[in-house]
Design an enzyme around this catalytic site. Sequence first.
Site, PDB file in Angstrom:
ATOM      1  N   CYS A  26     -10.865  11.149  -9.497  1.00  0.00           N
ATOM      2  CA  CYS A  26     -11.976  10.218  -9.251  1.00  0.00           C
ATOM      3  C   CYS A  26     -11.581   8.893  -8.596  1.00  0.00           C
ATOM      4  O   CYS A  26     -11.991   8.614  -7.480  1.00  0.00           O
ATOM      5  CB  CYS A  26     -12.680   9.917 -10.570  1.00  0.00           C
ATOM      6  SG  CYS A  26     -13.330  11.394 -11.339  1.00  0.00           S
TER       7      CYS A  26
HETATM    8  N1  NAD Z   1     -12.615  15.272 -13.906  1.00  0.00           N
HETATM    9  C1  NAD Z   1     -13.294  14.199 -14.245  1.00  0.00           C
HETATM   10  O1  NAD Z   1     -12.923  13.503 -15.186  1.00  0.00           O
HETATM   11  C2  NAD Z   1     -14.557  13.795 -13.502  1.00  0.00           C
HETATM   12  C3  NAD Z   1     -15.341  12.749 -14.035  1.00  0.00           C
HETATM   13  C4  NAD Z   1     -16.507  12.382 -13.394  1.00  0.00           C
HETATM   14  C5  NAD Z   1     -16.896  13.026 -12.222  1.00  0.00           C
HETATM   15  N2  NAD Z   1     -16.136  14.021 -11.698  1.00  0.00           N
HETATM   16  C6  NAD Z   1     -16.632  14.667 -10.490  1.00  0.00           C
HETATM   17  O2  NAD Z   1     -17.143  15.942 -10.834  1.00  0.00           O
HETATM   18  C7  NAD Z   1     -16.887  16.879  -9.783  1.00  0.00           C
HETATM   19  C8  NAD Z   1     -16.101  18.062 -10.305  1.00  0.00           C
HETATM   20  O3  NAD Z   1     -14.830  17.613 -10.761  1.00  0.00           O
HETATM   21  P1  NAD Z   1     -13.914  18.462 -11.728  1.00  0.00           P
HETATM   22  O4  NAD Z   1     -12.862  17.517 -12.207  1.00  0.00           O
HETATM   23  O5  NAD Z   1     -14.732  19.200 -12.724  1.00  0.00           O
HETATM   24  O6  NAD Z   1     -13.288  19.496 -10.687  1.00  0.00           O
HETATM   25  P2  NAD Z   1     -12.508  20.860 -11.032  1.00  0.00           P
HETATM   26  O7  NAD Z   1     -11.672  21.164  -9.849  1.00  0.00           O
HETATM   27  O8  NAD Z   1     -11.884  20.755 -12.387  1.00  0.00           O
HETATM   28  O9  NAD Z   1     -13.667  21.936 -11.164  1.00  0.00           O
HETATM   29  C9  NAD Z   1     -14.390  22.438 -10.100  1.00  0.00           C
HETATM   30  C10 NAD Z   1     -14.653  23.904 -10.355  1.00  0.00           C
HETATM   31  O10 NAD Z   1     -15.459  24.383  -9.298  1.00  0.00           O
HETATM   32  C11 NAD Z   1     -15.012  25.686  -8.981  1.00  0.00           C
HETATM   33  N3  NAD Z   1     -15.471  26.030  -7.642  1.00  0.00           N
HETATM   34  C12 NAD Z   1     -14.939  25.690  -6.454  1.00  0.00           C
HETATM   35  N4  NAD Z   1     -15.688  26.212  -5.464  1.00  0.00           N
HETATM   36  C13 NAD Z   1     -16.693  26.882  -6.049  1.00  0.00           C
HETATM   37  C14 NAD Z   1     -17.790  27.621  -5.561  1.00  0.00           C
HETATM   38  N5  NAD Z   1     -17.989  27.780  -4.255  1.00  0.00           N
HETATM   39  N6  NAD Z   1     -18.629  28.168  -6.454  1.00  0.00           N
HETATM   40  C15 NAD Z   1     -18.436  28.008  -7.784  1.00  0.00           C
HETATM   41  N7  NAD Z   1     -17.415  27.335  -8.303  1.00  0.00           N
HETATM   42  C16 NAD Z   1     -16.564  26.766  -7.443  1.00  0.00           C
HETATM   43  C17 NAD Z   1     -13.516  25.612  -9.115  1.00  0.00           C
HETATM   44  O11 NAD Z   1     -12.939  26.899  -9.267  1.00  0.00           O
HETATM   45  C18 NAD Z   1     -13.398  24.759 -10.388  1.00  0.00           C
HETATM   46  O12 NAD Z   1     -13.416  25.568 -11.538  1.00  0.00           O
HETATM   47  C19 NAD Z   1     -16.177  16.087  -8.696  1.00  0.00           C
HETATM   48  O13 NAD Z   1     -17.109  15.612  -7.792  1.00  0.00           O
HETATM   49  C20 NAD Z   1     -15.572  14.917  -9.455  1.00  0.00           C
HETATM   50  O14 NAD Z   1     -15.385  13.796  -8.630  1.00  0.00           O
HETATM   51  C21 NAD Z   1     -14.986  14.430 -12.332  1.00  0.00           C
END
Ligand code: NAD
Length: 434
Positions: free
Chosen positions: A271
Amino acid sequence: MKKSLISRFKNKDAVVGIVGLGYVGLPLAIRYAEAGFKVLGFDIDESKIESIATSQSYIEHIPSSKIELSVKNGFEATTDFSQVVEADTLIFCLPTPLNKYREPDLSFVTDTIDEIVPYLRKGHILSLESTTYPGTTEELLLPRAESTGLKVGEDIFLVYSPEREDPGNPNFETRTIPKIVGGYTEACLEVGTALYESAIDQVVPVSSTKAAEMTKLLENIHRAVNIGLVNEMKIVADRMGIDIHEVIRAASTKPFGFTPFYPGPGLGGHCIPIDPFYLTWKAREYGLNTRFIELAGEVNINMPRWVVIKTMDSLNELGKSINGAKILVLGIAYKKNVDDVRESPAIEMMNLLQEKGAEVHYSDPHVPVFPRIRKYYFDLSSVELTAEVLSHYDVLLLATDHDKFDFDFIQKHAELIVDTRGVYTTTMEKIIKA
Ligand SMILES: NC(=O)c1ccc[n+]([C@@H]2O[C@H](COP(=O)([O-])OP(=O)(O)OC[C@H]3O[C@@H](n4cnc5c(N)ncnc54)[C@H](O)[C@@H]3O)[C@@H](O)[C@H]2O)c1
């Protein structure tokens, strides 16, 4: 349509679809299952689907028992996107990284939505949770949703609700973190509020999807800029022979108007190093430069290099060179008590040290084997910290201050410690604050 959807969420007989089961999507799926909903998870990663089916957690701070309970309560996961017709809502928790030019890469979101468009039906709620620039929901989701011939706000509902997570922080859980919600129309907002109120204690409605998108960016930019400021202060304090951590502790006694932020070896995680640049990119469309963001980015990006130079200087004072030095990096996760190494400055430092000829190893109780990541690869496993191991290294570079480390034991057996987290408050010859 709107009324029946709202009452289905109130009565908990709606089906919640979560698309993307990573750090954000998995806890959300578990929360809805706990709240009594049938949850359908979608991901392209077969191994995650398999792990859920066998109730094995793939995220360290989420116990397998929580997945097991959710599965018992009806949580299922699949790679088959045709099943989206069974869900009443689709909550998108997909990655939003930067490309190599540090511009927003929304391809995960747009590709996924393109894939599900053929299955969209009357009564679907689409909610985007991924962090992104203001305007994304209207510019990218709205035309795709309307391409089906369904009317947004009447047949189908469009919402943006940013995820707020602090992995590893035991004081908050998905249910207790207030949730911002913006809708494309008033009806979208009402439906979105019902969706989130059914699982989250406090929902905070805002006037538009754009305002909700900007809210998330403000939160993360606020962090990035303040960390940049304190990292700059650290460099100045270091040159002046002042311990910045002592200064922060003292300033924190002010009961108003001061919020402590802590310096470190640089920014990490999915992030804070990334999200601010989503706004920078969008602001250019309006002829504006986001100077605070750029400046903080410049300071923060240079921190790993600054720590490496401090390490070199410290070795130099002992008559040693970085070339050939044995260096153990303590902690490679981007922050304490988590297993997430995305964008971790510790890994950046490992790379810089290795480029300069150092022999680099690492120890991290949360990362037993060096994971496959985009930018760097080290064929290494975590080193166990014994007295003999610790004294073998010329430098212990403390990059992440996990609670599992025994800092007294480390100090006792170290030749030289470079402390980037202000763990050691004593002034000792063998401890260099960086
Ligand atoms: N990790 C955090 O603490 C956090 C906090 C707030 C916001 N965010 C935001 O949330 C969003 C997701 O982050 P995250 O940390 O969960 O990412 P992540 O990489 O852990 O998870 C994303 C998931 O999406 C899946 N994916 C990818 N392409 C796909 C598709 N076409 N169809 C279905 N699934 C698919 C991946 O396999 C993965 O499991 C980002 O925008 C991030 O900036 C993350």
